[in-house]
Design a protein around this motif. Structure first.
Motif, PDB file in Angstrom:
ATOM      1  N   ARG A  37      66.642  73.367  40.757  1.00 15.82           N
ATOM      2  CA  ARG A  37      66.962  72.506  39.631  1.00 15.82           C
ATOM      3  C   ARG A  37      67.811  71.323  40.089  1.00 15.82           C
ATOM      4  N   ALA A  38      67.596  70.182  39.472  1.00 15.15           N
ATOM      5  CA  ALA A  38      68.331  68.967  39.819  1.00 15.15           C
ATOM      6  C   ALA A  38      69.836  69.224  39.771  1.00 15.15           C
ATOM      7  N   GLY A  39      70.530  68.754  40.809  1.00 13.54           N
ATOM      8  CA  GLY A  39      71.979  68.902  40.895  1.00 13.54           C
ATOM      9  C   GLY A  39      72.439  70.099  41.686  1.00 13.54           C
ATOM     10  N   GLU A  40      71.546  71.028  42.012  1.00 17.88           N
ATOM     11  CA  GLU A  40      71.950  72.218  42.752  1.00 17.88           C
ATOM     12  C   GLU A  40      72.149  71.905  44.240  1.00 17.88           C
ATOM     13  N   HIS A  41      73.026  72.669  44.873  1.00 21.86           N
ATOM     14  CA  HIS A  41      73.275  72.559  46.304  1.00 21.86           C
ATOM     15  C   HIS A  41      72.324  73.471  47.071  1.00 21.86           C
ATOM     16  N   VAL A  42      71.911  73.005  48.250  1.00 20.43           N
ATOM     17  CA  VAL A  42      71.024  73.786  49.117  1.00 20.43           C
ATOM     18  C   VAL A  42      71.563  73.709  50.544  1.00 20.43           C
ATOM     19  N   THR A  43      71.684  74.854  51.206  1.00 21.66           N
ATOM     20  CA  THR A  43      72.044  74.902  52.621  1.00 21.66           C
ATOM     21  C   THR A  43      70.854  75.419  53.413  1.00 21.66           C
ATOM     22  N   VAL A  44      70.420  74.632  54.389  1.00 24.26           N
ATOM     23  CA  VAL A  44      69.350  75.044  55.292  1.00 24.26           C
ATOM     24  C   VAL A  44      70.006  75.562  56.569  1.00 24.26           C
ATOM     25  N   ALA A  45      69.856  76.851  56.834  1.00 21.13           N
ATOM     26  CA  ALA A  45      70.488  77.496  57.994  1.00 21.13           C
ATOM     27  C   ALA A  45      69.595  77.306  59.220  1.00 21.13           C
TER      28      ALA A  45
END
Length: 400
Positions: free
Chosen positions: A305-313
């Motif tokens: 959803r727009a505004g969410e944080h995502v971390t790519v490990a």
């Protein structure tokens, strides 16, 4: 062992072994995209550990970087703070198109495969110089101080037009910027000092330009001084930190995988593939890549959803058994193409070809010059950079 759909304590980051990502992080690959809790205020976001899913997200323009990062995937202070307030103009690593495109294109032409091929003889000369200095320091020395740091620092200083005599100050500031045990304010102070140093160089370069990148940036009429200094800041820090740590940590890894080192000594033609495998296996950018969802997106069934944080490990993605067989093993004969050590997509490391050339030449010449190179202390005494944004070793005592 099963894990909850939403990880309550963020991304696992405490390593159990020297070279492997945290075991708890690798266990998450059974569900390569999952919810996690971010710090400091407990908002929910996403953690991505699968190789295929990581590539998709990093290449997708709906996942952006140029926002205010106020949350961290771990309880460490971390590097992600209020970007728009702390990062100087020109620091395109945290910008998105069209601003990112405008700034990055100022340097992409310098780092092409062909340009790096043309630069190989000069890099070889610099490595030979550092080998000679290492030999003069011996028969024992700290490989970090005498070789791993000087090689990329000399190269990037020469390319950028930064006086190598100033290396102690900028190396200390860049190290402090990447020290995740320091507070955000402390790291920002180090960034500001290094940026201020480059801001002093830019007008001088414009008045008396040379054949170097900072001169080209300073005399570019489309750039303001602060933008030229910001671009220089990226190149100076990234141009020596990652390569230096790969050289030192890669040497330690080969010490501890003697059968792999023996293969490289049998045939130097293996070094290009070995460099790719070391990049994959070690993944020194080990704290993940942050993105923010710009607009709703669906990736492999996960609804962002727009505004969410995502971390790519990245370190987990590079150990994805679905991409690499025997992914936990170091295999210098492996085809490691497609690894994510340099990231992926439009933010992929602009200097990756330079790093490859430096590592290939430096590793080969180091082992050729010192066939009896060995650790000077027990391996368990080597201090690791566990709480640094770029993983590696603080020192590496060797002898020959």
């Amino acid at each position: 062992m099963s894990t909850p759909d939403t990880l309550p304590h963020g991304m696992p980051y405490q390593r159990e072994t020297r070279y492997d990502p945290p075991a708890a992080l690798l266990e998450l690959q059974e569900q390569p995209v999952r919810r996690i809790t971010y710090y400091p205020d407990g908002v929910e976001g996403w953690l991505v550990t699968g190789h295929a899913q990581s590539r998709k997200i990093l290449a997708d323009p709906r996942f952006v970087t140029g926002e205010k990062f106020v949350h961290s995937p771990t309880e460490l202070p971390h590097v992600f703070v209020s970007i728009s307030e702390q990062v100087p103009p020109g620091f395109f690593l945290f910008f998105d198109p069209p601003e990112h495109t405008r700034l990055r294109r100022k340097v992409t032409g310098v780092f092409t495969v062909k340009r790096m091929k043309d630069l190989e003889p000069r890099i070889a000369d610099i490595v030979d110089q550092c080998v000679a200095q290492l030999r003069a320091a011996g028969p024992g020395a700290d490989l970090v101080r005498e070789f791993a740091l000087p090689v990329p620092a000399l190269v990037i200083c020469e390319m950028l037009g930064v006086p190598y005599a100033d290396r102690d100050a900028f190396q200390q500031n860049s190290a402090d910027m990447l020290d995740l045990s320091r507070t955000v304010d402390e790291r920002n102070k180090s960034m500001a000092e290094l940026f201020g140093y480059l801001m002093q160089l830019v007008p001088a370069k414009r008045e008396n330009p040379g054949d170097d990148m900072l001169s080209a940036l300073a005399t570019d009429e489309e750039l303001h001084d602060v933008e030229a200094a910001g671009i220089g800041l990226i190149l100076l820090v990234a141009g020596h930190e990652t390569t230096a740590n790969m050289l030192a940590l890669g040497t330690l890894a080969l010490f501890e995988h003697p059968e792999q080192l023996a293969l490289l000594r049998e045939a130097s033609a293996r070094w290009p593939a070995a460099v790719e495998e070391l990049l994959r296996y070690l993944t020194v950018a080990h704290n993940g890549v942050m993105r923010i969802v710009k607009e709703d997106a669906e990736i492999d069934g996960a609804q962002f959803r727009a505004g969410e944080h995502v971390t790519v490990a990245l370190q987990a993605a590079n150990r994805d058994p679905g991409k690499y067989e025997r992914s936990a093993e170091l295999d210098v004969d492996r085809d490691a193409q497609g690894h994510l050590a340099f990231g992926h997509g439009l933010h992929q490391c602009v200097g990756q070809q330079l790093a490859r050339v430096e590592m290939r030449i430096a590793f080969a010449k180091l082992w050729e010059a010192f066939p009896g190179l060995r650790l000077a202390v027990p391996s368990e005494e080597i201090p690791m950079r566990s709480d640094m944004a770029v993983y590696g070793v603080h020192t590496l005592p060797v002898e020959w």
